[in-house]
Design a protein around this motif. Structure first.
Motif, short mmCIF file in Angstrom:
data_model
loop_
_atom_site.label_atom_id
_atom_site.label_comp_id
_atom_site.label_asym_id
_atom_site.label_seq_id
_atom_site.Cartn_x
_atom_site.Cartn_y
_atom_site.Cartn_z
N THR A 72 0.83 -1.20 0.00
CA THR A 72 0.00 0.00 0.00
C THR A 72 0.87 1.25 0.00
OG1 THR A 72 -1.63 -1.22 1.30
CG2 THR A 72 -1.88 1.16 1.21
N ILE A 73 1.93 1.24 0.80
CA ILE A 73 2.85 2.38 0.86
C ILE A 73 3.52 2.55 -0.50
CG2 ILE A 73 4.97 3.24 1.92
CD1 ILE A 73 4.09 1.75 4.49
N ARG A 74 3.94 1.45 -1.11
CA ARG A 74 4.59 1.50 -2.42
C ARG A 74 3.65 2.11 -3.46
NH1 ARG A 74 5.38 -2.89 -6.71
NH2 ARG A 74 7.06 -2.03 -7.95
N HIS A 75 2.39 1.70 -3.44
CA HIS A 75 1.41 2.22 -4.39
C HIS A 75 1.20 3.72 -4.19
CE1 HIS A 75 -2.01 2.36 -7.06
NE2 HIS A 75 -2.70 2.96 -6.10
N GLU A 76 1.10 4.14 -2.93
CA GLU A 76 0.90 5.56 -2.64
C GLU A 76 2.09 6.41 -3.10
OE1 GLU A 76 0.14 8.27 1.30
OE2 GLU A 76 -0.62 6.22 1.29
N ILE A 77 3.30 5.91 -2.86
CA ILE A 77 4.50 6.63 -3.30
C ILE A 77 4.58 6.63 -4.82
CG2 ILE A 77 7.03 6.66 -3.22
CD1 ILE A 77 5.72 7.40 -0.58
N ALA A 78 4.22 5.52 -5.45
CA ALA A 78 4.26 5.43 -6.91
C ALA A 78 3.32 6.45 -7.54
CB ALA A 78 3.91 4.03 -7.36
N GLN A 79 2.16 6.69 -6.94
CA GLN A 79 1.24 7.69 -7.46
C GLN A 79 1.83 9.09 -7.35
OE1 GLN A 79 -1.65 7.03 -9.05
NE2 GLN A 79 -0.98 4.91 -8.84
N THR A 80 2.60 9.33 -6.31
CA THR A 80 3.21 10.64 -6.11
C THR A 80 4.35 10.90 -7.08
OG1 THR A 80 2.68 10.43 -3.76
CG2 THR A 80 4.20 12.17 -4.37
N VAL A 81 5.18 9.89 -7.34
CA VAL A 81 6.38 10.07 -8.16
C VAL A 81 6.23 9.51 -9.57
CG1 VAL A 81 7.92 10.11 -6.16
CG2 VAL A 81 7.48 7.96 -7.32
N ARG A 82 5.00 9.35 -10.02
CA ARG A 82 4.78 8.70 -11.32
C ARG A 82 5.38 9.46 -12.49
NH1 ARG A 82 -0.73 10.19 -9.93
NH2 ARG A 82 -1.31 12.01 -11.12
N TYR A 83 5.60 10.75 -12.36
CA TYR A 83 6.19 11.51 -13.46
C TYR A 83 7.72 11.55 -13.38
CZ TYR A 83 1.41 12.96 -14.21
OH TYR A 83 0.05 12.96 -14.44
N GLN A 84 8.29 11.16 -12.23
CA GLN A 84 9.75 11.15 -12.09
C GLN A 84 10.35 9.77 -12.32
OE1 GLN A 84 8.01 12.57 -9.31
NE2 GLN A 84 8.61 14.71 -9.38
N LEU A 85 9.59 8.71 -11.98
CA LEU A 85 10.10 7.34 -12.11
C LEU A 85 9.23 6.53 -13.05
CD1 LEU A 85 10.93 6.33 -8.42
CD2 LEU A 85 12.52 6.96 -10.21
N ARG A 86 9.87 5.73 -13.86
CA ARG A 86 9.13 4.85 -14.74
C ARG A 86 8.62 3.63 -13.98
NH1 ARG A 86 12.54 3.74 -20.04
NH2 ARG A 86 12.70 5.96 -20.25
N LYS A 87 9.52 3.04 -13.20
CA LYS A 87 9.18 1.84 -12.44
C LYS A 87 9.50 2.08 -10.97
CE LYS A 87 10.27 -2.97 -11.98
NZ LYS A 87 11.45 -3.79 -11.85
N MET A 88 8.54 1.79 -10.12
CA MET A 88 8.73 1.98 -8.68
C MET A 88 9.43 0.75 -8.10
SD MET A 88 8.17 3.92 -6.12
CE MET A 88 8.18 3.74 -4.36
N PRO A 89 10.55 0.95 -7.40
CA PRO A 89 11.23 -0.21 -6.80
C PRO A 89 10.43 -0.83 -5.65
CG PRO A 89 12.53 1.81 -6.53
CD PRO A 89 11.26 2.18 -7.19
N GLU A 90 10.68 -2.09 -5.39
CA GLU A 90 10.10 -2.76 -4.23
C GLU A 90 10.71 -2.13 -2.98
OE1 GLU A 90 7.81 -5.26 -3.85
OE2 GLU A 90 7.45 -5.16 -6.00
N LEU A 91 9.92 -1.96 -1.94
CA LEU A 91 10.40 -1.35 -0.70
C LEU A 91 10.62 -2.43 0.35
CD1 LEU A 91 7.95 1.68 -0.54
CD2 LEU A 91 10.29 1.66 -1.40
N VAL A 92 11.83 -2.44 0.90
CA VAL A 92 12.18 -3.37 1.98
C VAL A 92 12.58 -2.50 3.17
CG1 VAL A 92 13.67 -5.26 2.70
CG2 VAL A 92 13.01 -5.04 0.30
N PHE A 93 11.90 -2.69 4.29
CA PHE A 93 12.09 -1.83 5.45
C PHE A 93 12.98 -2.50 6.50
CE2 PHE A 93 8.13 -0.44 3.55
CZ PHE A 93 8.31 0.93 3.52
N TYR A 94 13.89 -1.70 7.08
CA TYR A 94 14.77 -2.13 8.16
C TYR A 94 14.76 -1.07 9.25
CZ TYR A 94 16.68 -5.21 4.56
OH TYR A 94 16.83 -6.15 3.57
N ILE A 95 15.08 -1.49 10.47
CA ILE A 95 15.23 -0.53 11.56
C ILE A 95 16.67 -0.05 11.59
CG2 ILE A 95 15.32 -0.29 14.07
CD1 ILE A 95 12.82 -1.79 14.31
N ASP A 96 16.84 1.24 11.65
CA ASP A 96 18.16 1.86 11.78
C ASP A 96 18.42 2.06 13.26
OD1 ASP A 96 20.54 3.15 11.42
OD2 ASP A 96 19.64 5.06 10.82
N ASP A 97 19.25 1.22 13.83
CA ASP A 97 19.51 1.28 15.26
C ASP A 97 20.82 1.99 15.59
OD1 ASP A 97 21.12 -0.65 14.23
OD2 ASP A 97 20.65 -2.17 15.73
#
Length: 110
Positions: A72-97
């Motif tokens: 869902t987050i990827r889709h929302e970001i893809a809608q925002t940056v659709r004119y800057q990026l052709r293909k939206m990368p897969e998002l993998v989340f990590y904690i920065d400790d």
């Protein structure tokens, strides 16, 4: 070595992800999520997103929640940056400790 294109895409995704997560965490008082870094693979297919979560006790729970909503987050970001990026990368989340690590080192030095 990260190319210029990778770093530009990383900065764009970091900006948009931080804004999206800020809007979502407004509803949860006392929780702060910041995107500390985004690293994009050379083929631009995967973006590793490092999150700094305060308070760190809620980090694991929030990370699981974010990972379950990654599409869902990827889709929302893809809608925002659709004119800057052709293909939206897969998002993998990590904690920065890294902040917890710095605090630990400081307490050991004292």
């Amino acid at each position: 070595m990260e190319t210029t294109r990778q770093s530009k895409i990383g900065r764009l995704l970091q900006k948009e992800l931080s804004e999206t997560l800020r809007r979502e965490t407004e509803k949860m008082h006392g929780v702060l999520i910041s995107v500390s870094a985004v690293r994009v693979t050379p083929d631009l297919s995967i973006a590793k997103v490092y999150l700094s979560i305060f308070p760190s006790e809620k980090g694991g729970e929030l990370l699981k929640n974010i990972q379950s909503n990654a599409k869902t987050i990827r889709h929302e970001i893809a809608q925002t940056v659709r004119y800057q990026l052709r293909k939206m990368p897969e998002l993998v989340f990590y904690i920065d400790d890294s902040l917890d690590y710095i605090e630990k080192i400081d307490s050991l030095l004292k």
